[in-house]
Design an enzyme around this catalytic site. Sequence first.
Site, PDB file in Angstrom:
ATOM      1  N   LYS A   1      -6.741   3.255  -3.023  1.00  0.00           N
ATOM      2  CA  LYS A   1      -7.108   3.236  -1.598  1.00  0.00           C
ATOM      3  C   LYS A   1      -7.361   4.663  -1.133  1.00  0.00           C
ATOM      4  O   LYS A   1      -6.599   5.574  -1.438  1.00  0.00           O
ATOM      5  CB  LYS A   1      -5.984   2.580  -0.793  1.00  0.00           C
ATOM      6  CG  LYS A   1      -6.213   2.534   0.716  1.00  0.00           C
ATOM      7  CD  LYS A   1      -5.038   1.842   1.400  1.00  0.00           C
ATOM      8  CE  LYS A   1      -5.116   1.952   2.912  1.00  0.00           C
ATOM      9  NZ  LYS A   1      -3.953   1.329   3.577  1.00  0.00           N
TER      10      LYS A   1
ATOM     11  N   LYS B   1     -10.100   0.108  -2.289  1.00  0.00           N
ATOM     12  CA  LYS B   1      -9.956  -0.184  -0.868  1.00  0.00           C
ATOM     13  C   LYS B   1     -10.386   1.051  -0.080  1.00  0.00           C
ATOM     14  O   LYS B   1      -9.790   2.115  -0.206  1.00  0.00           O
ATOM     15  CB  LYS B   1      -8.518  -0.563  -0.510  1.00  0.00           C
ATOM     16  CG  LYS B   1      -8.321  -0.798   0.993  1.00  0.00           C
ATOM     17  CD  LYS B   1      -6.906  -1.258   1.321  1.00  0.00           C
ATOM     18  CE  LYS B   1      -6.689  -1.336   2.828  1.00  0.00           C
ATOM     19  NZ  LYS B   1      -5.333  -1.822   3.174  1.00  0.00           N
TER      20      LYS B   1
ATOM     21  N   ASP C   1       0.865  -1.186   0.000  1.00  0.00           N
ATOM     22  CA  ASP C   1       0.000   0.000   0.000  1.00  0.00           C
ATOM     23  C   ASP C   1       0.901   1.234   0.000  1.00  0.00           C
ATOM     24  O   ASP C   1       1.523   1.554   1.018  1.00  0.00           O
ATOM     25  CB  ASP C   1      -0.898   0.014   1.237  1.00  0.00           C
ATOM     26  CG  ASP C   1      -2.007  -1.027   1.194  1.00  0.00           C
ATOM     27  OD1 ASP C   1      -1.907  -1.964   0.379  1.00  0.00           O
ATOM     28  OD2 ASP C   1      -2.952  -0.913   1.996  1.00  0.00           O
TER      29      ASP C   1
END
Length: 216
Positions: free
Chosen positions: A151, A180, A89
Amino acid sequence: MELNKYIDHTNLKTTTTMKDIETLCNEAVSYGFASVCIHPYYVKLASELLKDSNIAVCTVIGFPLGMNTTSVKEYEAIDAVNNGATEIDMVINMGAVKNGDYDYVKEEIETVRDSIGGKTLKVIIETCYLTEEEIIKMTEICNETFVNFIKTSTGFGSDGAKLSDIELINHHRNEVLEIKASGGIRSRRGMLDMIEAGATRIGTSSGVSIMKEDGE
């Protein structure tokens, strides 16, 4: 709906200990979460603890501000994969976004993507600091770079995931890009709202309480 399969079981606190990581990993196995999301320092430990499971080991790169140089993020990502991370991430460079230097942002994403040997890449865009136009532009860049996920948040910004942001991203993403939702999701209802809006992964430190609330 198997809510457990949506959850990245997260502990990114500054004071996280080895014992906390052991607990996190045990809970992830018990509930069958998608992954544990942890700081790079604990990747090797988590990958050892989860070696006999199908739980992914996710870690954060350029975290939480994203203002490292590209070469530093690339090294971080390679090091994390070498230590056993299977999902990355990465926080975008917010300064570059605000400067309108989208070529830099795109090249940085591509550099990290190409460095991790096909492992899952999630690009954290920190929606609380972006305009709608910037969120759309970042979604388009994630489409173009064929990363796995976009995300919403680090959880360390001024706000977390908002339904309106998920809906905006969902409207502009291609069929490859997944979403996400992360930051401030602490209840089953909040999680379901994000999924219904288009999220396919949920980053939360409240996974266990959400599952207990669900009666599972």
